[in-house]
Design an enzyme around this catalytic site. Structure first.
Site, PDB file in Angstrom:
ATOM      1  N   GLU A 218      46.838  31.738 -16.917  1.00  0.00           N
ATOM      2  CA  GLU A 218      46.075  32.922 -17.329  1.00  0.00           C
ATOM      3  C   GLU A 218      46.756  34.197 -16.859  1.00  0.00           C
ATOM      4  O   GLU A 218      46.856  35.185 -17.587  1.00  0.00           O
ATOM      5  CB  GLU A 218      44.651  32.867 -16.756  1.00  0.00           C
ATOM      6  CG  GLU A 218      43.835  31.671 -17.220  1.00  0.00           C
ATOM      7  CD  GLU A 218      43.970  30.447 -16.336  1.00  0.00           C
ATOM      8  OE1 GLU A 218      45.073  30.210 -15.788  1.00  0.00           O
ATOM      9  OE2 GLU A 218      42.983  29.719 -16.196  1.00  0.00           O
TER      10      GLU A 218
ATOM     11  N   CYS B 200      49.354  31.006 -12.161  1.00  0.00           N
ATOM     12  CA  CYS B 200      48.522  30.290 -13.147  1.00  0.00           C
ATOM     13  C   CYS B 200      48.849  30.772 -14.566  1.00  0.00           C
ATOM     14  O   CYS B 200      49.347  31.885 -14.780  1.00  0.00           O
ATOM     15  CB  CYS B 200      47.044  30.550 -12.886  1.00  0.00           C
ATOM     16  SG  CYS B 200      46.419  29.833 -11.367  1.00  0.00           S
TER      17      CYS B 200
HETATM   18  N1  THU Z   1      46.249  26.455 -12.680  1.00  0.00           N
HETATM   19  C1  THU Z   1      46.285  27.323 -13.726  1.00  0.00           C
HETATM   20  O1  THU Z   1      47.326  27.494 -14.372  1.00  0.00           O
HETATM   21  N2  THU Z   1      45.141  27.991 -14.035  1.00  0.00           N
HETATM   22  C2  THU Z   1      43.971  27.875 -13.362  1.00  0.00           C
HETATM   23  O2  THU Z   1      43.035  28.642 -13.587  1.00  0.00           O
HETATM   24  C3  THU Z   1      43.821  26.800 -12.367  1.00  0.00           C
HETATM   25  C4  THU Z   1      45.089  26.213 -11.862  1.00  0.00           C
HETATM   26  C5  THU Z   1      47.490  25.740 -12.319  1.00  0.00           C
HETATM   27  C6  THU Z   1      48.113  26.189 -11.035  1.00  0.00           C
HETATM   28  C7  THU Z   1      48.895  24.953 -10.616  1.00  0.00           C
HETATM   29  O3  THU Z   1      50.158  24.996 -11.246  1.00  0.00           O
HETATM   30  C8  THU Z   1      48.103  23.807 -11.191  1.00  0.00           C
HETATM   31  O4  THU Z   1      47.239  24.363 -12.170  1.00  0.00           O
HETATM   32  C9  THU Z   1      47.276  23.042 -10.170  1.00  0.00           C
HETATM   33  O5  THU Z   1      46.480  23.893  -9.449  1.00  0.00           O
END
Ligand code: THU
Length: 130
Positions: free
Chosen positions: A55, A53
């Site tokens: 973050e 993710c």
């Molecule tokens: N995702 C994030 O980057 N941060 C989050 O807190 C929630 C989900 C991304 C992971 C994946 O690449 C996409 O969003 C769909 O889940």
């Protein structure tokens, strides 16, 4: 740093997202206590579970550069809606900024600001390991 500026930086980070599978781009801007800002985007993988993710990208970049104390993180997503951090990211953020602030941006809505503790009540931290 103003929350608007941090959101703008998160938008820049979002442009670098690697999200060919979900097409859901996320950007994060992590503000360190020393004033430095670390950007992160989601980095997906054909083996979906290996996806990182936005973050956690930002936190990992900062910690690997020797920076461990943060005060806030701004997050935006390509949906244009508020995108609150997932459970794993809340836990990782709690490790380094238990008193920190989460700032969420959306397209046609006001910036939302909330304490991480509100998103992760009774968060588990280092002091719980006796
Ligand atoms: N995702 C994030 O980057 N941060 C989050 O807190 C929630 C989900 C991304 C992971 C994946 O690449 C996409 O969003 C769909 O889940």
């Amino acid at each position: 740093m103003q929350k608007e500026e941090l959101i703008r930086l998160a938008e820049t980070a979002m442009e670098r997202a690697y999200a060919p599978y979900s097409h859901f781009q996320v950007g994060a801007a992590l503000l360190a206590k020393d004033g430095r800002v670390f950007l992160g985007c989601n980095v997906e993988n054909a083996s979906f579970g290996a996806t990182i993710c936005a973050e956690r990208t930002a936190v990992t970049k900062a910690v690997s550069e020797g920076v461990r104390e943060f005060s806030a993180i701004a997050i935006v997503a390509s949906s244009g809606e508020y995108a609150a951090p997932c459970g794993i990211c809340r836990q990782v953020l709690f490790e380094f900024m238990p008193e920190g602030t989460v700032i969420l941006g959306a397209k046609d809505a006001p910036i939302k600001v909330m304490p991480l503790r509100e998103l992760l009540p009774m968060g588990f931290g280092g002091s719980d390991i006796k």
